[in-house]
Enzyme design. Structure first.
Site, short mmCIF file in Angstrom:
data_model
loop_
_atom_site.label_atom_id
_atom_site.label_comp_id
_atom_site.label_asym_id
_atom_site.label_seq_id
_atom_site.Cartn_x
_atom_site.Cartn_y
_atom_site.Cartn_z
N HIS A 144 42.93 55.45 17.75
CA HIS A 144 41.81 56.37 17.57
C HIS A 144 42.18 57.47 16.58
CE1 HIS A 144 38.01 58.21 18.75
NE2 HIS A 144 38.65 59.38 18.76
N GLU A 179 40.85 49.22 17.68
CA GLU A 179 40.55 50.13 18.78
C GLU A 179 39.59 49.47 19.77
OE1 GLU A 179 38.95 54.72 19.22
OE2 GLU A 179 38.15 53.43 17.66
N ASN A 238 70.47 35.83 12.30
CA ASN A 238 71.44 34.77 12.56
C ASN A 238 71.65 34.55 14.06
OD1 ASN A 238 73.25 33.47 10.19
ND2 ASN A 238 72.40 35.41 9.51
#
Length: 701
Positions: free
Chosen positions: A45, A67, A426
């Site tokens: 918001h 939102e 990795n």
């Protein structure tokens, strides 16, 4: 304040809100809770409002669509799903790109209609319409305020009152000639939130405030446990806010606003309700005490300022020059004392030099602390990355992070991010097994990667540990021989710890097939090089079938370090004290030669020797490089598990030095990482211990 300043503030706040969204969306997927949903909704918001206020409509529309999804989740209309989170992350990546474009050129040309529609499709039929359209206000019972409340807003106000909070109607009057009124409205909302209040409703609604669809005033319904006058005073500090009027709110059921009391800290609205309660604090025992408490906290807030990092860099450089001059003044004092003994002026000079030294130390300490940042700023990037990689490889991975509050110099933080990213990638690709394979081995389906940071003396220790398949040293030796990295006899002589370090060799890879993440034989050697470039050390340990642990030790700062000064020929060199293990004075007959290379036996361990005079002024190894009829000084340095003896002509002593980079015109100088200025004004080169180890390995091969 001009437009560029507004944009700078907007970009800074947008970056903060995007970081909150990324962190909380990931947490929402793992363990949904009303608290997380409320925090996400507030961040979205705020970002929507500020982007619309600044005229970045596309950014505001995309955030508005996000939102809506968060609001539907909060109301229980839809459930969290992996597909939903993927779409939200896609929207978040677009917001990041838009922010970067605005930072570079002041605008963004990214079209996000398709993304917005994708988010809208998450919402089902009527729910989508109710979220995207303006819901007509539901009149509440007769009240003494002009704000028309929807039912959920009225319930939030009544809940706040029952919890002991005060609920007030604030009317904010702006100056008639106010430009960018929506920005002022946003600043008012943020000021209320920062001062312990929560906005329950507004007239006109916040959508209209964002679009400047109001006159010179607007009204807010605010819940707070602070005296209303302290909030009013905070709002009056905002530029172009002409006046603020406050009156208590009450609804038709005669439940009316109550004064703040100690009970307000003990009862709070439930997590799913609209009221945003301030951080827990010691509650005042009375209204008078509350005013005193609010007043006492205000100065601390006003003293928090944001400083451009370039200013901190400039201050650090100036402190570095002071450290150099402090050393020079101290040396001059000693010389004057030797020349003019028992002179009152010399005593005064020495006293002043000592005082300057203490002040400089304190100034240096505070500047270094100002540059320190929590490593959390780097760590927060990784949960999303690990989640996406795990999905890509069909694995289940849980990332556990510890010690995010550990602080590190910003220059080190900037350089350590990429190595950590590669090592984590990795760990996901090579370390953690697929879920079915883990189950067959009696392990949980979900693998765990633990990322931790902690202080250790003058270092930061960062560890990356997984509970995957680990590494087999015999297999690593075989791969090194097959790829031509080592001869077979050399590989067989390696200890298990040394075999694990083979993964840092250029061209080394155990991957059976090349992926976009790994398998090309590049990466881990660059990881080690980057860590060594900042004066760090990386070590690896592994147990087949149980997992692998990487340990990284990093200096707290790259600007000012302690070093051991040594003399080589007629020149002075500085060896970082972090690399020095011990110093020795050996007799000539202690030196032996193995394959033509000089060594000594130190506590049952063979220690190779490098004569720095031969290294820098002609040749590197040779039978004559360490032949001497006089006792020799040896500085034992370490890099991980490896040790090396540096033969020097004389040991001068420890000193704090300021690191200066060498000019680009000099190019790369092997074995040298930089230079420093000594107390007598001469230049001393700083040794790069890692380079000397690498040269030793090359010559030994």
């Amino acid at each position: 304040m001009d437009t560029s300043e507004y944009i700078a503030l907007f970009l800074e706040e947008a970056g903060e809100q995007i970081d909150v969204l990324e962190r909380d969306i990931l947490q929402l997927e793992q363990s949904p809770s009303p608290e997380i949903l409320n925090e996400i909704f507030r961040a979205a918001h705020t970002l929507k409002g500020s982007s619309r206020a600044m005229g970045f409509t596309a950014m505001g529309e995309l955030t508005h669509a996000m939102e809506d999804v968060f609001d539907a989740l909060r109301k229980g209309e839809i459930d969290v799903s992996t597909e939903m989170v993927n779409r939200l992350f896609g929207a978040l990546d677009t917001l990041k790109t838009m922010r970067d474009q605005i930072a570079e050129g002041g605008t963004s040309d990214i079209a996000c209609d398709e993304l917005v529609q994708s988010l809208r499709r998450i919402l089902s039929g009527a729910a989508a319409e109710s979220l995207s359209a303006s819901t007509p206000a539901v009149p509440s019972a007769p009240t003494s305020t002009t704000i028309h409340l929807q039912e959920h807003e009225r319930e939030s106000a009544l809940t706040a009152i029952d919890s002991g909070l005060g609920v007030y109607q604030f009317t904010v009057h702006l100056a008639e000639d106010t430009l960018m009124k929506s920005v002022r409205a946003l600043m008012v909302l943020q000021a209320i939130d920062a001062n312990g209040g929560a906005v329950l409703a507004s007239h006109p609604d916040e959508e209209a405030l964002d679009d400047e669809q109001f006159g010179d005033s607007f009204e807010l319904l605010v819940a707070t446990d602070k005296p209303e006058e302290s909030l009013r005073a905070a709002l009056l500090q905002i530029s172009e806010v002409r006046d603020v009027t406050v009156k208590p709110w009450q609804d038709g059921s005669s439940r009316q606003v109550v004064a703040t009391s100690s009970a307000s800290a003990q009862s709070a609205p439930s997590a799913g309700e609209e009221v945003r309660e301030p951080e827990p604090q010691s509650p005042p025992s009375s209204a008078g005490d509350g005013e005193k408490s609010a007043t006492s906290r205000t100065p601390a807030m006003s003293q928090m300022v944001r400083v451009d990092v370039q200013r901190l860099d400039t201050l650090l450089n100036l402190v570095g020059e002071l450290v150099i001059d402090r050393t020079r003044v101290a040396q001059l004092g000693r010389e004057f004392e030797a020349r003019f003994q028992h002179d009152d002026m010399v005593d005064s000079l020495l006293e002043t030099a000592a005082h300057i030294g203490r002040i400089t130390d304190e100034l240096q300490e505070h500047i270094m602390k100002a540059r320190m940042l929590p490593i959390e700023q780097v760590f927060n990037r990784f949960p999303r990355m690990v989640r996406d990689l795990a999905q890509k490889f069909g694995k289940e991975v849980r990332l556990v992070m510890e010690g995010q509050e550990t602080e590190l110099d910003r220059s080190v933080i900037e350089m350590i991010s990429d190595p950590l990213i590669h090592m984590l990638r990795n760990s996901v690709d090579h370390g953690i097994e697929p879920p079915e394979e883990r189950e067959a081995l009696g392990k949980p389906r979900q693998g765990t990667i633990r990322l931790s940071a902690q202080h250790e003396e003058n270092y930061i220790l960062i560890e990356i540990e997984d509970d995957g398949k680990g590494m087999d040293p015999a297999h690593l030796r075989e791969v090194a021989v097959r790829k031509g990295i080592l001869a077979r006899d050399a590989a067989e002589r390696l200890s298990d710890r040394e075999a694990f370090s083979l993964i840092f060799a250029p061209g080394f890879s155990t991957a059976k097939q090349v992926t976009e993440v790994s398998g090309r034989g590049v990466g881990m050697d660059i990881v080690r090089s980057n860590i060594q470039r900042v004066g760090g050390i990386v070590e690896v340990d592994s147990t087949p079938g149980k997992g692998t642990r990487f340990s990284i030790r990093l200096p707290l700062t790259l600007a000012i370090i302690r070093a051991l000064l040594v003399r080589v020929a007629s020149e002075v060199y500085a060896i970082p004290l972090s690399s020095v293990l011990e110093t020795l004075k050996i007799q000539p007959d202690a030196v032996q030669f193995v394959g033509g290379h000089p060594v000594i036996v130190l506590r049952g361990r063979t220690l190779p020797l490098v004569n720095l005079q031969t290294h820098f002024y002609g040749g590197f190894f040779g039978a004559s490089s360490c032949r001497s009829e006089e006792p020799m000084f040896v500085v034992v340095v370490g890099l991980g598990e490896r040790q090396l003896g540096l033969v020097v002509n004389h040991l001068i002593g420890e000193q704090e030095i300021v690191i200066k980079s060498l000019s680009r015109h000099l190019g790369q100088i092997g074995g040298v990482s930089g230079a420093t200025i000594l107390g007598d004004g001469r230049i001393a080169l700083i040794l790069e211990v890692a380079d000397i180890f690498n040269n030793l390995s090359a010559c030994a091969a």
